[in-house]
Design a protein around this motif. Structure first.
Motif, PDB file in Angstrom:
ATOM      1  N   VAL A 197      10.200  34.586  -8.932  1.00  0.00           N
ATOM      2  CA  VAL A 197      11.463  33.854  -9.005  1.00  0.00           C
ATOM      3  C   VAL A 197      11.610  33.252 -10.398  1.00  0.00           C
ATOM      4  CG1 VAL A 197      12.870  32.011  -8.010  1.00  0.00           C
ATOM      5  CG2 VAL A 197      11.272  33.293  -6.546  1.00  0.00           C
ATOM      6  N   ALA A 198      12.727  33.509 -11.038  1.00  0.00           N
ATOM      7  CA  ALA A 198      13.061  32.838 -12.292  1.00  0.00           C
ATOM      8  C   ALA A 198      14.073  31.748 -11.987  1.00  0.00           C
ATOM      9  CB  ALA A 198      13.636  33.823 -13.311  1.00  0.00           C
ATOM     10  N   ILE A 199      13.725  30.521 -12.352  1.00  0.00           N
ATOM     11  CA  ILE A 199      14.586  29.364 -12.122  1.00  0.00           C
ATOM     12  C   ILE A 199      15.186  28.972 -13.467  1.00  0.00           C
ATOM     13  CG2 ILE A 199      14.688  26.996 -11.282  1.00  0.00           C
ATOM     14  CD1 ILE A 199      12.102  27.657  -9.671  1.00  0.00           C
ATOM     15  N   ILE A 200      16.481  29.104 -13.591  1.00  0.00           N
ATOM     16  CA  ILE A 200      17.166  28.985 -14.880  1.00  0.00           C
ATOM     17  C   ILE A 200      18.077  27.763 -14.853  1.00  0.00           C
ATOM     18  CG2 ILE A 200      18.714  30.171 -16.489  1.00  0.00           C
ATOM     19  CD1 ILE A 200      17.816  32.773 -14.846  1.00  0.00           C
ATOM     20  N   THR A 201      17.978  26.928 -15.869  1.00  0.00           N
ATOM     21  CA  THR A 201      18.857  25.767 -15.922  1.00  0.00           C
ATOM     22  C   THR A 201      19.797  25.848 -17.121  1.00  0.00           C
ATOM     23  OG1 THR A 201      17.600  24.257 -17.360  1.00  0.00           O
ATOM     24  CG2 THR A 201      16.934  24.395 -15.056  1.00  0.00           C
ATOM     25  N   ALA A 202      20.999  25.330 -16.926  1.00  0.00           N
ATOM     26  CA  ALA A 202      21.950  25.259 -18.022  1.00  0.00           C
ATOM     27  C   ALA A 202      21.520  24.203 -19.038  1.00  0.00           C
ATOM     28  CB  ALA A 202      23.347  24.942 -17.490  1.00  0.00           C
ATOM     29  N   GLY A 203      21.014  23.069 -18.559  1.00  0.00           N
ATOM     30  CA  GLY A 203      20.631  21.990 -19.456  1.00  0.00           C
ATOM     31  C   GLY A 203      19.370  21.292 -19.001  1.00  0.00           C
ATOM     32  N   THR A 204      18.810  20.490 -19.877  1.00  0.00           N
ATOM     33  CA  THR A 204      17.614  19.719 -19.547  1.00  0.00           C
ATOM     34  C   THR A 204      17.889  18.730 -18.421  1.00  0.00           C
ATOM     35  OG1 THR A 204      16.952  19.907 -21.863  1.00  0.00           O
ATOM     36  CG2 THR A 204      15.795  18.275 -20.543  1.00  0.00           C
ATOM     37  N   SER A 205      19.125  18.268 -18.313  1.00  0.00           N
ATOM     38  CA  SER A 205      19.478  17.308 -17.265  1.00  0.00           C
ATOM     39  C   SER A 205      19.409  17.910 -15.867  1.00  0.00           C
ATOM     40  CB  SER A 205      20.888  16.759 -17.520  1.00  0.00           C
ATOM     41  OG  SER A 205      20.948  16.051 -18.734  1.00  0.00           O
ATOM     42  N   ASP A 206      19.322  19.234 -15.777  1.00  0.00           N
ATOM     43  CA  ASP A 206      19.219  19.910 -14.481  1.00  0.00           C
ATOM     44  C   ASP A 206      17.769  20.118 -14.052  1.00  0.00           C
ATOM     45  OD1 ASP A 206      22.098  20.399 -14.301  1.00  0.00           O
ATOM     46  OD2 ASP A 206      21.794  21.889 -15.879  1.00  0.00           O
ATOM     47  N   LEU A 207      16.817  19.638 -14.845  1.00  0.00           N
ATOM     48  CA  LEU A 207      15.410  19.966 -14.596  1.00  0.00           C
ATOM     49  C   LEU A 207      14.867  19.388 -13.298  1.00  0.00           C
ATOM     50  CD1 LEU A 207      13.570  19.880 -18.048  1.00  0.00           C
ATOM     51  CD2 LEU A 207      13.712  21.778 -16.428  1.00  0.00           C
ATOM     52  N   SER A 208      15.362  18.244 -12.851  1.00  0.00           N
ATOM     53  CA  SER A 208      14.829  17.686 -11.604  1.00  0.00           C
ATOM     54  C   SER A 208      15.101  18.624 -10.432  1.00  0.00           C
ATOM     55  CB  SER A 208      15.422  16.302 -11.329  1.00  0.00           C
ATOM     56  OG  SER A 208      16.825  16.372 -11.173  1.00  0.00           O
ATOM     57  N   VAL A 209      16.273  19.237 -10.415  1.00  0.00           N
ATOM     58  CA  VAL A 209      16.604  20.200  -9.357  1.00  0.00           C
ATOM     59  C   VAL A 209      15.754  21.454  -9.511  1.00  0.00           C
ATOM     60  CG1 VAL A 209      18.452  21.587  -8.333  1.00  0.00           C
ATOM     61  CG2 VAL A 209      18.941  19.282  -9.180  1.00  0.00           C
ATOM     62  N   ALA A 210      15.550  21.877 -10.754  1.00  0.00           N
ATOM     63  CA  ALA A 210      14.725  23.061 -11.014  1.00  0.00           C
ATOM     64  C   ALA A 210      13.281  22.828 -10.579  1.00  0.00           C
ATOM     65  CB  ALA A 210      14.774  23.419 -12.494  1.00  0.00           C
ATOM     66  N   GLU A 211      12.760  21.641 -10.851  1.00  0.00           N
ATOM     67  CA  GLU A 211      11.383  21.328 -10.455  1.00  0.00           C
ATOM     68  C   GLU A 211      11.247  21.298  -8.935  1.00  0.00           C
ATOM     69  OE1 GLU A 211       8.440  20.860 -11.830  1.00  0.00           O
ATOM     70  OE2 GLU A 211       9.029  21.228 -13.896  1.00  0.00           O
ATOM     71  N   GLU A 212      12.257  20.769  -8.248  1.00  0.00           N
ATOM     72  CA  GLU A 212      12.227  20.787  -6.786  1.00  0.00           C
ATOM     73  C   GLU A 212      12.168  22.222  -6.283  1.00  0.00           C
ATOM     74  OE1 GLU A 212      14.703  18.231  -3.759  1.00  0.00           O
ATOM     75  OE2 GLU A 212      15.810  20.103  -4.106  1.00  0.00           O
ATOM     76  N   ALA A 213      12.931  23.100  -6.891  1.00  0.00           N
ATOM     77  CA  ALA A 213      12.918  24.516  -6.508  1.00  0.00           C
ATOM     78  C   ALA A 213      11.567  25.149  -6.800  1.00  0.00           C
ATOM     79  CB  ALA A 213      14.027  25.268  -7.238  1.00  0.00           C
ATOM     80  N   LYS A 214      10.988  24.841  -7.937  1.00  0.00           N
ATOM     81  CA  LYS A 214       9.706  25.437  -8.314  1.00  0.00           C
ATOM     82  C   LYS A 214       8.585  24.991  -7.380  1.00  0.00           C
ATOM     83  CE  LYS A 214       6.774  26.337 -12.358  1.00  0.00           C
ATOM     84  NZ  LYS A 214       5.460  25.979 -11.822  1.00  0.00           N
ATOM     85  N   VAL A 215       8.510  23.702  -7.107  1.00  0.00           N
ATOM     86  CA  VAL A 215       7.484  23.194  -6.193  1.00  0.00           C
ATOM     87  C   VAL A 215       7.633  23.841  -4.822  1.00  0.00           C
ATOM     88  CG1 VAL A 215       6.676  21.148  -4.954  1.00  0.00           C
ATOM     89  CG2 VAL A 215       7.173  21.006  -7.392  1.00  0.00           C
ATOM     90  N   THR A 216       8.865  23.976  -4.361  1.00  0.00           N
ATOM     91  CA  THR A 216       9.116  24.599  -3.062  1.00  0.00           C
ATOM     92  C   THR A 216       8.678  26.052  -3.060  1.00  0.00           C
ATOM     93  OG1 THR A 216      11.000  23.120  -2.686  1.00  0.00           O
ATOM     94  CG2 THR A 216      10.873  25.099  -1.330  1.00  0.00           C
ATOM     95  N   CYS A 217       9.040  26.798  -4.097  1.00  0.00           N
ATOM     96  CA  CYS A 217       8.628  28.204  -4.193  1.00  0.00           C
ATOM     97  C   CYS A 217       7.113  28.328  -4.129  1.00  0.00           C
ATOM     98  CB  CYS A 217       9.132  28.818  -5.496  1.00  0.00           C
ATOM     99  SG  CYS A 217      10.878  29.271  -5.510  1.00  0.00           S
ATOM    100  N   GLU A 218       6.420  27.486  -4.859  1.00  0.00           N
ATOM    101  CA  GLU A 218       4.971  27.613  -4.946  1.00  0.00           C
ATOM    102  C   GLU A 218       4.284  27.329  -3.622  1.00  0.00           C
ATOM    103  OE1 GLU A 218       4.173  25.000  -8.180  1.00  0.00           O
ATOM    104  OE2 GLU A 218       4.429  26.568  -9.700  1.00  0.00           O
ATOM    105  N   ILE A 219       4.732  26.304  -2.905  1.00  0.00           N
ATOM    106  CA  ILE A 219       4.058  25.988  -1.641  1.00  0.00           C
ATOM    107  C   ILE A 219       4.444  26.978  -0.542  1.00  0.00           C
ATOM    108  CG2 ILE A 219       5.730  24.369  -0.614  1.00  0.00           C
ATOM    109  CD1 ILE A 219       3.209  22.589   0.029  1.00  0.00           C
TER     110      ILE A 219
END
Length: 248
Positions: free
Chosen positions: A119-141
């Motif tokens: 899965v590639a999680i792509i953000t438009a801006g740095t301000s979107d990183l909290s949502v991206a991190e939530e997605a990444k943690v979820t993918c990993e577990i």
């Protein structure tokens, strides 16, 4: 006929139920009533993923109680966990990991088996990183390898083209953007992979806390773009993981 797990297993052992009939009964059993919460221990059996705890609106004590009853059976993920909640849970369960950017708590009891898809999680801006991190943690577990490619929004679209080859190698894309949410449409016109768009609440007043990004993504001109709710990195990750599990 009793609905307890023990009775069902005894009936299978005694030949009163075949294995398939027993599995059908077990799919809806059991849940554990701990007063404030009914924990669904068999969710993994029904849909492939264990129950995830939504932390917002719960007290640290309630989440700790849920953790106490879940952690010996399944890996545990808590989303939207506050710092106060994390400190309380970790005082009781030192092996719990807290991701302050994602606002998640994770505990791994069982070995995670990873799917072949990525899965590639792509953000438009740095301000979107909290949502991206939530997605990444979820993918990993949930068993999918995920990487974050951040800050490649349409305001500097040359940054996207610099990473497009990497993006095209992933199995599934999660594209996260606030403001007008245009990034998902742009990427959707450049790739063949399934694309899950996540609008975020990042933006100025007329963004209406993510509504403009949501509507922009829903009305995308790029075909095949799927959209989840505002700031819902968790939901996007669950959908992505179901797709990666199909890869043999």
């Amino acid at each position: 006929m009793s609905n307890s797990m023990e009775d069902i297993l005894n009936q299978i052992r005694d030949g009163k139920l075949d294995v398939e009939q027993g599995m059908d009964k077990l799919r809806d059993l059991p849940f554990q009533d701990i007063g404030h919460t009914k924990i669904d221990h068999h969710r993994r059996l029904r849909n492939g993923f264990p129950e995830v705890v939504y932390g917002a609106g719960k007290s640290p004590e309630q989440v700790a109680d849920i953790f106490m009853h879940m952690h010996t059976r399944n890996n545990v993920l808590v989303t939207r966990a506050s710092k106060e909640m994390a400190e309380h849970i970790r005082s009781l369960f030192p092996d719990v990991k807290y991701n302050s950017m994602a606002n998640t708590l994770t505990y791994v009891e069982n070995k995670i088996t990873y799917s072949k898809g990525t899965v590639a999680i792509i953000t438009a801006g740095t301000s979107d990183l909290s949502v991206a991190e939530e997605a990444k943690v979820t993918c990993e577990i949930l068993g999918s390898h995920a990487t974050i490619i951040s800050d490649i929004g349409v305001a500097g679209i040359h940054r996207l083209f610099d990473r497009i080859d990497e993006i095209r190698k992933a199995t599934v894309l999660i594209v996260i953007a606030g403001m007008e949410g245009a990034l998902s449409s742009v990427i959707g016109g450049l790739v063949h992979q399934p694309l899950i768009a996540v609008p975020t609440s990042v933006g100025y007043g007329a963004n209406f806390s993510g509504l403009s990004a949501l509507l922009g993504m829903l009305t995308s001109c790029a075909s095949g773009v799927t959209v989840v709710n505002i700031d819902n990195g968790f939901g996007a990750a669950c959908a992505a993981c179901k797709i990666t599990r199909l890869i043999e």
